[in-house]
Design a protein around this motif. Structure first.
Motif, short mmCIF file in Angstrom:
data_model
loop_
_atom_site.label_atom_id
_atom_site.label_comp_id
_atom_site.label_asym_id
_atom_site.label_seq_id
_atom_site.Cartn_x
_atom_site.Cartn_y
_atom_site.Cartn_z
N PHE A 91 51.41 64.74 43.40
CA PHE A 91 50.39 65.05 42.40
C PHE A 91 50.61 64.12 41.22
O PHE A 91 51.69 64.15 40.61
CB PHE A 91 50.50 66.51 41.95
CG PHE A 91 50.43 67.49 43.08
CD1 PHE A 91 49.21 67.87 43.61
CD2 PHE A 91 51.59 68.03 43.62
CE1 PHE A 91 49.14 68.78 44.66
CE2 PHE A 91 51.53 68.95 44.66
CZ PHE A 91 50.30 69.33 45.18
N PHE A 121 42.92 63.58 38.43
CA PHE A 121 44.08 64.21 39.05
C PHE A 121 44.09 63.75 40.50
O PHE A 121 43.12 63.94 41.22
CB PHE A 121 43.93 65.74 38.98
CG PHE A 121 45.13 66.49 39.49
CD1 PHE A 121 46.25 66.65 38.70
CD2 PHE A 121 45.12 67.07 40.75
CE1 PHE A 121 47.36 67.35 39.15
CE2 PHE A 121 46.21 67.78 41.22
CZ PHE A 121 47.34 67.92 40.41
N ILE A 167 38.97 65.17 40.69
CA ILE A 167 40.09 65.12 41.64
C ILE A 167 39.85 63.97 42.61
O ILE A 167 38.76 63.83 43.16
CB ILE A 167 40.20 66.45 42.42
CG1 ILE A 167 40.39 67.62 41.45
CG2 ILE A 167 41.33 66.38 43.45
CD1 ILE A 167 40.18 68.97 42.08
N PHE A 201 51.68 73.71 42.15
CA PHE A 201 50.55 73.64 43.07
C PHE A 201 51.10 73.94 44.46
O PHE A 201 52.17 73.47 44.83
CB PHE A 201 49.89 72.26 43.04
CG PHE A 201 49.09 72.04 41.80
CD1 PHE A 201 47.81 72.56 41.70
CD2 PHE A 201 49.60 71.34 40.74
CE1 PHE A 201 47.07 72.38 40.55
CE2 PHE A 201 48.88 71.15 39.58
CZ PHE A 201 47.59 71.68 39.49
N ILE A 258 44.23 72.16 36.90
CA ILE A 258 43.92 70.73 36.92
C ILE A 258 43.16 70.34 35.65
O ILE A 258 43.48 69.36 34.98
CB ILE A 258 43.14 70.34 38.19
CG1 ILE A 258 44.06 70.43 39.41
CG2 ILE A 258 42.52 68.95 38.06
CD1 ILE A 258 43.34 70.37 40.74
N ASN A 259 42.14 71.14 35.29
CA ASN A 259 41.37 70.86 34.08
C ASN A 259 42.23 70.96 32.82
O ASN A 259 42.10 70.15 31.90
CB ASN A 259 40.15 71.78 33.98
CG ASN A 259 39.10 71.45 35.02
OD1 ASN A 259 38.99 70.30 35.45
ND2 ASN A 259 38.33 72.43 35.42
#
Length: 105
Positions: A44, A28, A60, A86, A15-16
């Protein structure tokens, strides 16, 4: 704050990594939408706006309704033969499709 959803280190790292390629201030977003072959599907996306019903964990966002459907879940990032993705392990899911993208409750 998203307390009842676990994020693995691999998921947070990915995610980062993805957010590092977006404009500063981007989030995100994880959401559950109607559709897919089993009734619901995970979505997502990236967002720059925090909505009134959003729950936030670091960078998030999850809307309250989706968070309720994700309660007790684990969000991971996996590399499989079909590609990197994911993966959500959701204890509330009664069944899911073969690709793991859609599920029913």
């Amino acid at each position: 704050m998203i307390k009842e959803i676990k994020f693995t280190d691999k998921a947070i790292k990915q995610i980062n990594n993805l957010l590092s390629q977006k404009d500063p201030g981007s989030f995100f977003r994880i959401a559950i939408k109607g559709g897919g072959c089993s009734g619901f599907q995970y979505e997502f996306t990236f967002d720059k706006k925090l909505e009134a019903d959003d729950l936030k964990h670091e960078n998030i966002l999850i809307d309250k309704t989706s968070a309720d459907l994700l309660k007790g879940s684990e969000v991971d990032f996996v590399s499989e033969l079909i590609g990197d993705q994911f993966k959500i392990t959701n204890p509330q899911s009664k069944s899911s499709c073969g690709c793991g993208v859609s599920f029913s409750i």
